[in-house]
Design a protein around this motif. Structure first.
Motif, PDB file in Angstrom:
ATOM      1  N   SER A 107      24.028  33.118  47.738  1.00  0.00           N
ATOM      2  CA  SER A 107      25.067  33.401  48.725  1.00  0.00           C
ATOM      3  C   SER A 107      26.317  33.985  48.087  1.00  0.00           C
ATOM      4  N   GLY A 108      26.225  34.306  46.784  1.00  0.00           N
ATOM      5  CA  GLY A 108      27.351  34.923  46.093  1.00  0.00           C
ATOM      6  C   GLY A 108      27.455  36.404  46.423  1.00  0.00           C
ATOM      7  N   PRO A 109      28.530  37.065  45.973  1.00  0.00           N
ATOM      8  CA  PRO A 109      28.692  38.500  46.227  1.00  0.00           C
ATOM      9  C   PRO A 109      27.524  39.289  45.641  1.00  0.00           C
ATOM     10  N   SER A 110      27.192  40.406  46.278  1.00  0.00           N
ATOM     11  CA  SER A 110      26.171  41.279  45.699  1.00  0.00           C
ATOM     12  C   SER A 110      26.700  41.853  44.392  1.00  0.00           C
ATOM     13  N   LEU A 111      25.808  42.372  43.557  1.00  0.00           N
ATOM     14  CA  LEU A 111      26.240  42.946  42.288  1.00  0.00           C
ATOM     15  C   LEU A 111      27.087  44.193  42.501  1.00  0.00           C
ATOM     16  N   ASP A 112      26.829  44.953  43.560  1.00  0.00           N
ATOM     17  CA  ASP A 112      27.672  46.107  43.866  1.00  0.00           C
ATOM     18  C   ASP A 112      29.094  45.658  44.214  1.00  0.00           C
ATOM     19  N   GLN A 113      29.200  44.565  44.963  1.00  0.00           N
ATOM     20  CA  GLN A 113      30.524  44.033  45.296  1.00  0.00           C
ATOM     21  C   GLN A 113      31.221  43.502  44.053  1.00  0.00           C
ATOM     22  N   ALA A 114      30.463  42.837  43.187  1.00  0.00           N
ATOM     23  CA  ALA A 114      31.034  42.331  41.940  1.00  0.00           C
ATOM     24  C   ALA A 114      31.511  43.484  41.065  1.00  0.00           C
ATOM     25  N   ALA A 115      30.740  44.577  41.043  1.00  0.00           N
ATOM     26  CA  ALA A 115      31.124  45.749  40.249  1.00  0.00           C
ATOM     27  C   ALA A 115      32.422  46.354  40.761  1.00  0.00           C
ATOM     28  N   ALA A 116      32.594  46.379  42.068  1.00  0.00           N
ATOM     29  CA  ALA A 116      33.798  46.975  42.654  1.00  0.00           C
ATOM     30  C   ALA A 116      35.037  46.164  42.340  1.00  0.00           C
ATOM     31  N   GLY A 117      34.881  44.846  42.233  1.00  0.00           N
ATOM     32  CA  GLY A 117      36.051  44.002  42.029  1.00  0.00           C
ATOM     33  C   GLY A 117      36.230  43.492  40.624  1.00  0.00           C
ATOM     34  N   SER A 118      35.255  43.728  39.716  1.00  0.00           N
ATOM     35  CA  SER A 118      35.349  43.170  38.368  1.00  0.00           C
ATOM     36  C   SER A 118      36.296  43.987  37.533  1.00  0.00           C
ATOM     37  N   GLY A 119      36.749  43.337  36.429  1.00  0.00           N
ATOM     38  CA  GLY A 119      37.628  44.029  35.506  1.00  0.00           C
ATOM     39  C   GLY A 119      39.010  44.277  36.064  1.00  0.00           C
TER      40      GLY A 119
END
Length: 436
Positions: free
Chosen positions: A305-317
């Motif tokens: 139920s965590g963020p998708s990896l695409d969503q994580a990529a958009a917000g990481s760093g």
């Protein structure tokens, strides 16, 4: 003039040297206490609390030599000092070379040049300023993403090998500066996830991460010299952070991978090999991931139920200081366009389903250039000449450069057309949304 001073009672007061010696002695006493009886104990050989007398003496010698040498060695060893105690840091480096101090310093000598260059830029806190494009754009071509923490507190890094695009990476970045991604990733990605580790496990003390390498869709065309060059760049950075792998899950492995793994395993240190698990079944892969990672921390891509990896990529760093680094930039268009001498034109259709504003950019190394045009239906929205300028290197050295094609809003259907000149080339079309 004597350095000795007396107080009003005639007693000698301590000099600066005396105070420094006393401070070092107290520090050594604290270190020995932490090595013998740490507040948090990892019951594995080579960790504080699990050392024999010979290993304790080795830690003391290592620390003494660090104090006597150039301070940069101590900086490298204590890179995670805000989240890792000194006893754990010293032991981590010694485990990397089986408690051989001389070999540890050989490793430090290898790490030092790259570390000093990155340190001079504060390890590139603002990714977009360092490389000229958003972090999510790089991750669209090399999808190595930290997302969430495991039950034991370890950060989890996902690498979707089937989505690695060597030609796209070359359109974005030269290998001589690609290490900026990995420095940023460790200093402003891994460290922040390590700091959150104790939220999930109060006894979390080890500076390690769990890796998940997803081989789904991996093809031989992705295993190129450029792919290995990128791995070499990553290894050059990770030389400053040894013994940070807790375990590695290789999931969705094709049937032929077992034969390759059997051969590769023979050349890997047995201790490292014991940390690697290979799964060919998606069901068993997911089951093992759920053993290690709570559903709330597991990406939606793998049934969590965590963020998708695409969503994580958009917000990481997003640890950088600039306003742009605090924006979430989601990649909604990602396509290689390859006009040639025979086929001068290439097109790509993009359907926007109400995502708001989208900016289209063309990245390439092509020396002969091209004309890029953006259409909505038959209407020309924008057009740009994609030709190298001062940012494209010279005739001897090709460097990536980019041109902004235009910004549009959805919903709507758009077409991008590239018309090459000369022998053509490779052009990477990227569309990003921006949300503050």
């Amino acid at each position: 003039q004597s350095l000795m001073r007396s107080d009003s009672g005639g007693r000698r007061s301590p000099s600066a040297a005396d105070r420094m010696t006393e401070s070092m002695e107290r520090s050594t006493e604290r270190l020995l206490r932490d090595l013998r009886m740490p507040d948090v104990r990892v019951r594995e050989r080579g960790f504080p609390g699990e050392l024999d007398e010979s290993e304790l003496e080795t830690v003391k010698r290592f620390r003494a030599e660090l104090s006597a040498r150039d301070p940069v060695y101590g900086e490298i060893v204590r890179s995670f000092s805000d989240v890792e105690g000194e006893a754990y840091a010293l032991c981590r480096w010694l485990r990397a070379r089986k408690f051989d101090v001389d070999k540890v310093f050989e490793l430090l000598d290898q790490a030092r040049p790259n570390f000093e260059v990155a340190r001079s830029s504060d390890f590139y806190p603002d990714f977009e300023a360092a490389l000229g494009f958003p972090r999510s754009v790089f991750l669209s071509q090399y999808p190595a993403i930290f997302s969430g923490n495991a039950r034991n507190g370890c950060p989890v890094m996902y690498l979707r090998t089937g989505l690695i695009c060597p030609d796209g990476i070359k359109c974005l970045v030269s290998f001589d500066v690609a290490d900026r991604f990995f420095w940023n990733d460790v200093y402003y990605g891994l460290r922040s996830h390590l700091a959150r580790g104790r939220e999930y496990n109060p006894d979390f003390a080890r500076c390690e991460n769990i890796g998940v390498y997803d081989l789904k869709g991996l093809s031989r065309s992705q295993v190129t010299s450029d792919t290995f060059e990128m791995i070499k760049v990553a290894n050059g950075v990770m030389a400053s952070f040894p013994e940070t792998l807790h375990c590695l899950l290789i999931i969705n492995a094709p049937s032929w991978f077992g034969f390759i793994w059997a051969a590769i395993r023979k050349f890997i240190d047995p201790r490292t090999a014991s940390k690697i698990e290979v799964f060919t079944s998606q069901k068993s892969s997911i089951a093992r991931m759920k053993e290690l990672i709570d559903e709330t921390q597991l990406p939606a891509d793998y049934g969590g139920s965590g963020p998708s990896l695409d969503q994580a990529a958009a917000g990481s760093g997003s640890s950088g200081s600039s306003a742009s680094s605090r924006c979430s930039k989601l990649v909604v268009a990602n396509h290689l366009m390859t006009p040639s001498r025979k086929h001068k034109e290439r097109t790509h259709d993009v359907d926007l389903d109400g995502r708001g504003g989208v900016t289209f950019t063309i990245h390439t190394r092509c020396r002969s250039g091209a004309t890029a045009a953006l259409f909505r239906g038959e209407t020309l929205v924008s057009q740009v000449e994609v030709v190298p300028g001062d940012d494209g290197g010279d005739d001897k050295v090709e460097r990536p450069y980019s041109r902004t094609l235009g910004a549009v809003t959805g919903p709507g259907s758009y077409r991008v057309k590239i018309k090459g000149t000369g022998d053509g080339g490779t052009f990477l079309l990227i569309g990003t949304t921006t949300t503050a």
